[in-house]
Design a protein around this motif. Sequence first.
Motif, PDB file in Angstrom:
ATOM      1  N   GLY A  26      42.360  23.531  39.767  1.00 39.37           N
ATOM      2  CA  GLY A  26      42.097  24.911  39.366  1.00 39.37           C
ATOM      3  C   GLY A  26      41.650  25.781  40.532  1.00 39.37           C
ATOM      4  O   GLY A  26      41.517  26.993  40.400  1.00 39.37           O
TER       5      GLY A  26
ATOM      6  N   MET B 262      39.768  28.749  39.036  1.00 35.62           N
ATOM      7  CA  MET B 262      39.864  28.811  37.583  1.00 35.62           C
ATOM      8  C   MET B 262      39.050  27.675  36.974  1.00 35.62           C
ATOM      9  O   MET B 262      39.218  26.510  37.351  1.00 35.62           O
ATOM     10  CB  MET B 262      41.324  28.693  37.134  1.00 35.62           C
TER      11      MET B 262
ATOM     12  N   ASP C 171      38.391  25.588  33.763  1.00 36.52           N
ATOM     13  CA  ASP C 171      38.882  25.272  32.429  1.00 36.52           C
ATOM     14  C   ASP C 171      37.740  24.965  31.471  1.00 36.52           C
ATOM     15  O   ASP C 171      37.879  25.105  30.262  1.00 36.52           O
ATOM     16  CB  ASP C 171      39.874  24.104  32.479  1.00 36.52           C
TER      17      ASP C 171
ATOM     18  N   GLN D 245      37.730  30.354  32.320  1.00 41.05           N
ATOM     19  CA  GLN D 245      37.221  31.508  33.055  1.00 41.05           C
ATOM     20  C   GLN D 245      37.792  31.592  34.459  1.00 41.05           C
ATOM     21  O   GLN D 245      37.948  30.582  35.149  1.00 41.05           O
ATOM     22  CB  GLN D 245      35.691  31.434  33.144  1.00 41.05           C
ATOM     23  N   LEU D 246      38.110  32.810  34.873  1.00 34.70           N
ATOM     24  CA  LEU D 246      38.442  33.086  36.266  1.00 34.70           C
ATOM     25  C   LEU D 246      37.107  33.288  36.978  1.00 34.70           C
ATOM     26  O   LEU D 246      36.449  34.295  36.781  1.00 34.70           O
ATOM     27  CB  LEU D 246      39.323  34.340  36.374  1.00 34.70           C
TER      28      LEU D 246
ATOM     29  N   GLY E 134      46.987  31.032  38.548  1.00 28.71           N
ATOM     30  CA  GLY E 134      45.788  30.675  37.795  1.00 28.71           C
ATOM     31  C   GLY E 134      46.036  30.652  36.299  1.00 28.71           C
ATOM     32  O   GLY E 134      45.603  29.725  35.592  1.00 28.71           O
TER      33      GLY E 134
ATOM     34  N   MET F  47      45.931  27.390  33.693  1.00 31.07           N
ATOM     35  CA  MET F  47      45.108  27.339  32.480  1.00 31.07           C
ATOM     36  C   MET F  47      45.965  27.033  31.252  1.00 31.07           C
ATOM     37  O   MET F  47      45.579  26.231  30.388  1.00 31.07           O
ATOM     38  CB  MET F  47      44.372  28.663  32.293  1.00 31.07           C
TER      39      MET F  47
ATOM     40  N   ILE G 264      41.180  33.139  28.291  1.00 32.61           N
ATOM     41  CA  ILE G 264      40.606  33.218  29.640  1.00 32.61           C
ATOM     42  C   ILE G 264      39.782  34.489  29.736  1.00 32.61           C
ATOM     43  O   ILE G 264      40.231  35.568  29.328  1.00 32.61           O
ATOM     44  CB  ILE G 264      41.702  33.263  30.728  1.00 32.61           C
TER      45      ILE G 264
END
Length: 204
Positions: A54, A70, A72, A128-129, A151, A155, A163
């Motif tokens: 990620g 990223m 998860d 989440q970024l 990204g 995900m 996200i």
Amino acid sequence: MRIIPATIQHIEAVVDIFCSAFESSISFFAPVNLKLKKAFKDVFTLLHLVFGKGFMVAVMGDEVCGYIVMADNIKRLWLGTVFSGFLVKMAAKAIFGAYCLNLSTIFKVIKNKLFYMKFEMLTISCGQLLSIAVLPRHHGKGIGKRLLEAGINYMESRGIKRIKLEVRPDNTPAVRMYEKYGFRPAGRAKDLQGDWLIMVRECS
């Protein structure tokens, strides 16, 4: 230009990008210097350990010109921070001057993180970024868009259905980019430096 999984060898370049992209925000706490960069290197090393694929970088030739992280599952970050001993090690380094931070600065950082934890508690649990940045001299080349696409694809490959991210509301170019990729405003959060716009994307 290629988007590839980050390796440990990329971390120093990522720290340089982070410091270049967010210098004004960093300077709110302390001036950017070599010791502070050591702290960021420790943080990004942890992110690489926890989130693996990620964590991606954009590479042009031999130059790392951007990155994205990223998450998860953000809970894995908190667990990794505690059970890897990372939190204790960072605290010890800070106290003994390895990062060149005084007690006042350490207090500000902790207080700011408490605002972030409040943001986490008030929003729906999802992917989440965590961070994205491009070297300023490479702005306008579509690198941020390529990183964001990679990204999102990552995900979705992990089965993530939602996200979220936070962005300063006055960062109009970033907000517009996120809207183009399906992120929509979902609320506001606040830290010591001002407001954050919370945006959420529902994945297919």
